[in-house]
Design a protein around this motif. Structure first.
Motif, PDB file in Angstrom:
ATOM      1  N   SER A 453      -1.163 -25.530   5.307  1.00 49.01           N
ATOM      2  CA  SER A 453       0.145 -25.744   4.690  1.00 49.01           C
ATOM      3  C   SER A 453       0.013 -26.745   3.542  1.00 49.01           C
ATOM      4  CB  SER A 453       1.144 -26.274   5.719  1.00 49.01           C
ATOM      5  OG  SER A 453       2.357 -26.647   5.088  1.00 49.01           O
ATOM      6  N   CYS A 454       0.619 -26.415   2.399  1.00 54.47           N
ATOM      7  CA  CYS A 454       0.519 -27.326   1.253  1.00 54.47           C
ATOM      8  C   CYS A 454       1.430 -28.540   1.436  1.00 54.47           C
ATOM      9  CB  CYS A 454       0.860 -26.592  -0.041  1.00 54.47           C
ATOM     10  SG  CYS A 454       2.609 -26.219  -0.254  1.00 54.47           S
ATOM     11  N   GLY A 455       2.396 -28.441   2.349  1.00 53.01           N
ATOM     12  CA  GLY A 455       3.268 -29.571   2.632  1.00 53.01           C
ATOM     13  C   GLY A 455       4.449 -29.721   1.706  1.00 53.01           C
ATOM     14  N   LYS A 456       4.632 -28.782   0.790  1.00 51.49           N
ATOM     15  CA  LYS A 456       5.698 -28.932  -0.204  1.00 51.49           C
ATOM     16  C   LYS A 456       7.079 -28.809   0.422  1.00 51.49           C
ATOM     17  CE  LYS A 456       7.199 -27.326  -4.753  1.00 51.49           C
ATOM     18  NZ  LYS A 456       6.870 -26.471  -5.917  1.00 51.49           N
ATOM     19  N   ARG A 461       5.982 -27.678   6.604  1.00 54.32           N
ATOM     20  CA  ARG A 461       5.228 -28.900   6.882  1.00 54.32           C
ATOM     21  C   ARG A 461       5.548 -29.448   8.271  1.00 54.32           C
ATOM     22  NH1 ARG A 461       7.310 -31.698   3.227  1.00 54.32           N
ATOM     23  NH2 ARG A 461       8.727 -32.968   4.482  1.00 54.32           N
ATOM     24  N   ILE A 462       6.828 -29.561   8.578  1.00 54.11           N
ATOM     25  CA  ILE A 462       7.240 -30.125   9.867  1.00 54.11           C
ATOM     26  C   ILE A 462       7.202 -29.064  10.962  1.00 54.11           C
ATOM     27  CG2 ILE A 462       9.129 -31.251  11.108  1.00 54.11           C
ATOM     28  CD1 ILE A 462      10.047 -32.385   8.394  1.00 54.11           C
ATOM     29  N   LEU A 468       2.809 -26.622  16.899  1.00 54.46           N
ATOM     30  CA  LEU A 468       1.490 -26.958  17.443  1.00 54.46           C
ATOM     31  C   LEU A 468       1.613 -27.983  18.562  1.00 54.46           C
ATOM     32  CD1 LEU A 468      -1.567 -26.699  17.416  1.00 54.46           C
ATOM     33  CD2 LEU A 468      -1.632 -28.410  15.580  1.00 54.46           C
ATOM     34  N   ALA A 469       2.472 -28.974  18.389  1.00 53.50           N
ATOM     35  CA  ALA A 469       2.646 -30.000  19.422  1.00 53.50           C
ATOM     36  C   ALA A 469       3.166 -29.385  20.718  1.00 53.50           C
ATOM     37  CB  ALA A 469       3.607 -31.080  18.919  1.00 53.50           C
ATOM     38  N   ILE A 470       4.091 -28.444  20.615  1.00 53.73           N
ATOM     39  CA  ILE A 470       4.631 -27.802  21.819  1.00 53.73           C
ATOM     40  C   ILE A 470       3.573 -26.923  22.480  1.00 53.73           C
ATOM     41  CG2 ILE A 470       6.363 -26.179  22.685  1.00 53.73           C
ATOM     42  CD1 ILE A 470       8.205 -27.154  20.401  1.00 53.73           C
ATOM     43  N   LEU A 471       2.815 -26.193  21.680  1.00 51.11           N
ATOM     44  CA  LEU A 471       1.747 -25.358  22.238  1.00 51.11           C
ATOM     45  C   LEU A 471       0.679 -26.215  22.913  1.00 51.11           C
ATOM     46  CD1 LEU A 471       1.418 -22.786  19.319  1.00 51.11           C
ATOM     47  CD2 LEU A 471       2.240 -22.287  21.627  1.00 51.11           C
ATOM     48  N   ASP A 472       0.346 -27.361  22.332  1.00 54.72           N
ATOM     49  CA  ASP A 472      -0.591 -28.298  22.954  1.00 54.72           C
ATOM     50  C   ASP A 472      -0.049 -28.785  24.297  1.00 54.72           C
ATOM     51  OD1 ASP A 472      -2.655 -28.294  21.108  1.00 54.72           O
ATOM     52  OD2 ASP A 472      -1.787 -29.893  19.890  1.00 54.72           O
ATOM     53  N   LYS A 473       1.210 -29.047  24.321  1.00 54.31           N
ATOM     54  CA  LYS A 473       1.878 -29.515  25.543  1.00 54.31           C
ATOM     55  C   LYS A 473       1.785 -28.467  26.651  1.00 54.31           C
ATOM     56  CE  LYS A 473       6.483 -31.049  27.102  1.00 54.31           C
ATOM     57  NZ  LYS A 473       7.916 -31.125  26.682  1.00 54.31           N
ATOM     58  N   ILE A 474       2.047 -27.218  26.304  1.00 51.18           N
ATOM     59  CA  ILE A 474       1.986 -26.140  27.290  1.00 51.18           C
ATOM     60  C   ILE A 474       0.547 -25.913  27.753  1.00 51.18           C
ATOM     61  CG2 ILE A 474       2.328 -23.650  27.617  1.00 51.18           C
ATOM     62  CD1 ILE A 474       4.704 -23.865  25.668  1.00 51.18           C
ATOM     63  N   ALA A 475      -0.396 -25.911  26.811  1.00 50.57           N
ATOM     64  CA  ALA A 475      -1.804 -25.704  27.162  1.00 50.57           C
ATOM     65  C   ALA A 475      -2.346 -26.837  28.020  1.00 50.57           C
ATOM     66  CB  ALA A 475      -2.641 -25.572  25.890  1.00 50.57           C
ATOM     67  N   GLY A 476      -1.739 -28.004  27.901  1.00 48.73           N
ATOM     68  CA  GLY A 476      -2.183 -29.150  28.687  1.00 48.73           C
ATOM     69  C   GLY A 476      -1.526 -29.257  30.051  1.00 48.73           C
TER      70      GLY A 476
END
Length: 601
Positions: A453-456, A461-462, A468-476
């Motif tokens: 993502s270029c972040g523009k 960006r958010i 990703l944070a939610i997917l990490d949470k589920i995978a953990g």
């Protein structure tokens, strides 16, 4: 010189990386050694497509198709086939066990349902020899464009063909050209987008490596149609072989009067320059690509105005990808109606896919639009490796959805894939089996999108970071059922609000897996279990004491030294156990055990 035989060796990146150049040189050396160099012409071609069985060597006129060739096999091919006139059976491609050896390409299952339009010259000609391209009707269509048709007639022929952009969006090619043709201004540009960035995709690279003149002819045709005199090929710097062959082809076209001033005496000027991309995925988006060519950071800009009106240096610009442009010479030569007979009502022609993943026959596949996923995966691709069960297939790269077994009979075209939560994309097709975890796959692609993502714009960006944070949470093992609703809410918002296609399509793998594999997400959330064993925090390895014979193979492979023998047993060779507190969950013990004593739980 009249030759008795022709030997075609694969010169694509895949085979070159597997000693393909050594094979080519060894064939030449052995032909000289055995005194038959005047009887055989040895040619390095582009990719044959059947990458799973490369390096490939094909001998004509017998049509012998040799697979998995090694440099040391070259001497036998020359000695047997060229000198003695007999094939080398051990190298011939063999189909199913009950079938005889297949030598003719048309008899090989991998090719039987393919229709090679874009890849028509790949594996057939020497891509570094313009004469071989011309001998295959190359630049024949350009003659019509320069001397017989008006620009409007060229665009009309593109309209008749029904060709839609192969870069992913599927926008009608004729319409884009027509917009640029009608846009005011004396300076206009043609850009070839060769910035192929999807993981596992190599369609454009292979096309340029195997048939660079088809792209050049397509660009010249586009230039004449819209009134442009300058073209740019924006290509990834990670494609050195494609870049080198493109440079050779441009130089040859210039020498033949096919590029530069007064092309073939027509009064039309057109030339091409190469611009190297630094590997930013977002530069596949046309406005970001334009910014990069201009020397700025590759970031998308809002549309309208569209590039056809204000593009490169604020001048009317058309951007077509490699595959789209490689179709153009066929259309101008054979006519738009010829291509329109292939494919479906709304998706004409063929599509090239890079078929990869858990598939027996990985490679480059070109099929008519409307071919089903089942035909590609189980007939052309040969089915799933190792007898595993099919789980899903992702089309469209990191922006595509994952389709289930229930959708295997879905015809592949632009609209049907979108309707089912995926997309055509540039043509990546990744097959997954029962050992793949959809949560892990969604995480992988979201990590990719976060990095690229270029972040523009904030939705991308958010949004990508939040997903990703939610997917990490589920995978953990810390996910909740409410997280599934959050994934869908954020993903849909990104699809509507992101500035460019990267952010708009980045949620697709997540949204499609939440929809199609919801029970697997719920297993991660409710049962704290990953059925595929990919999410390490949810995996635990145990040793069945009754099955363990005490050989110690697992202990020897353990990098954490957490596997020890059980004390106090009366067995001569006490069984082993795993200390769960020290276990790294690497799975080496599972791989090492030959008796099924180590289990994932």
């Amino acid at each position: 010189m009249a030759y008795n035989h022709f030997i075609l060796t694969c010169g694509g990146t895949g085979c070159e990386s597997n000693k393909g150049d050594e094979i080519y040189k060894s064939l030449i050396a052995n032909a000289e050694k055995l005194g038959v160099k005047n009887q055989v012409q040895i040619v390095k071609t582009g990719c044959f497509g059947f990458c799973e069985r490369g390096p490939i060597v094909k001998v004509l006129p017998e049509d012998s198709f040799y697979v998995d060739v090694k440099p040391e096999d070259a001497a036998e091919i020359i000695a047997e086939q060229i000198v003695k006139g007999r094939e080398v059976p051990r190298l011939l491609y063999k189909g199913d066990a009950e079938k005889k050896s297949n030598t003719a390409v048309e008899d090989i299952e991998f090719y039987q349902k393919q229709v090679r339009v874009v890849l028509r010259n790949c594996g057939v000609i020497n891509p570094e020899n313009i004469d071989e391209y011309i001998a295959r009707e190359g630049y024949l269509g350009l003659e019509k464009v320069l001397f017989q048709w008006t620009p409007e007639q060229t665009i009309e022929e593109m309209k008749v063909s029904g060709l839609r952009g192969r870069g992913g969006a599927g926008f009608p090619t004729w319409m884009k050209w027509d917009f640029a043709r009608k846009a005011p201004g004396d300076v206009k540009y043609v850009i070839c987008n060769a910035d192929e960035g999807d993981p596992g995709a190599y369609m454009d690279r292979s096309t340029i490596e195997g048939d660079p003149h088809s792209v050049i002819e397509g660009m010249i045709t586009a230039g004449k149609a819209i009134g442009s005199h300058q073209g740019f090929v924006y290509i990834r710097a990670e494609y050195p072989l494609a870049i080198e062959r493109l440079k050779i082809a441009i130089r040859q076209a210039q020498e033949y009067g096919l590029l530069g001033k007064d092309i073939l005496g027509s009064g039309f000027d057109f030339d091409i320059e190469i611009r190297l991309g630094a590997g930013a995925f977002v530069c596949g988006e046309e406005t970001a690509l334009i910014k990069s060519i201009e020397g700025n950071r590759g970031m998308p800009v809002p549309k309208p105005p569209f590039p056809a009106n204000k593009g490169l240096w604020q001048k009317p610009t058309i951007i077509n990808n490699v595959e789209t442009l490689a179709n153009v010479p066929v259309i101008t030569n054979k006519g738009g109606a010829w291509l329109a007979k292939i494919g479906t009502e709304k998706s004409k022609g063929t599509k090239v896919f890079a078929l990869t993943g858990k598939i027996k026959n990985s490679g480059l596949v070109e099929v008519p639009m409307g071919t089903t996923l089942r035909e590609i995966i189980f007939e052309i691709g040969g089915g799933i490796k190792g007898g595993k069960k099919f789980k899903g297939v992702q089309t469209g790269g990191p922006s595509g959805g994952i389709l289930t077994e229930a959708l295997l009979d879905t015809p592949i075209d632009f609209d049907t894939l979108v309707k089912n939560g995926s997309m055509m994309g540039s043509g990546g097709m990744i097959v997954m089996d029962e050992d793949d975890c959809v949560v892990d796959v969604a995480r992988f692609y979201m990590e990719f999108c976060v990095d690229e993502s270029c972040g523009k714009c904030s939705p991308c960006r958010i949004g990508t970071s939040q997903l990703l944070a939610i997917l990490d949470k589920i995978a953990g093992g810390n996910g909740t059922e409410a997280d599934l609703e959050k994934l869908e809410t954020i993903g849909k918002a990104m699809s509507k609000a992101s500035l460019c296609a990267l952010g708009q399509t980045a949620p697709n793998p997540t949204l499609s897996t939440v929809k199609n594999f919801r029970e697997e997400y719920l297993e991660h959330i409710r049962d704290k279990k990953c059925r595929a064993g990919k999410c390490k925090k949810l995996v635990r390895f145990e040793i069945n004491l009754d099955k363990c014979i005490g050989c110690g193979a697992c202990s020897k492979k353990c990098p954490a030294n957490c596997i020890t023998q059980v004390e106090g047993t009366d067995k001569k060779r006490p069984p082993y156990r795993i200390d769960p507190e020290k276990c790294l969950k690497c799975g080496e013990c599972f791989k090492a055990c030959k008796f099924g004593a180590v289990a994932k739980v």
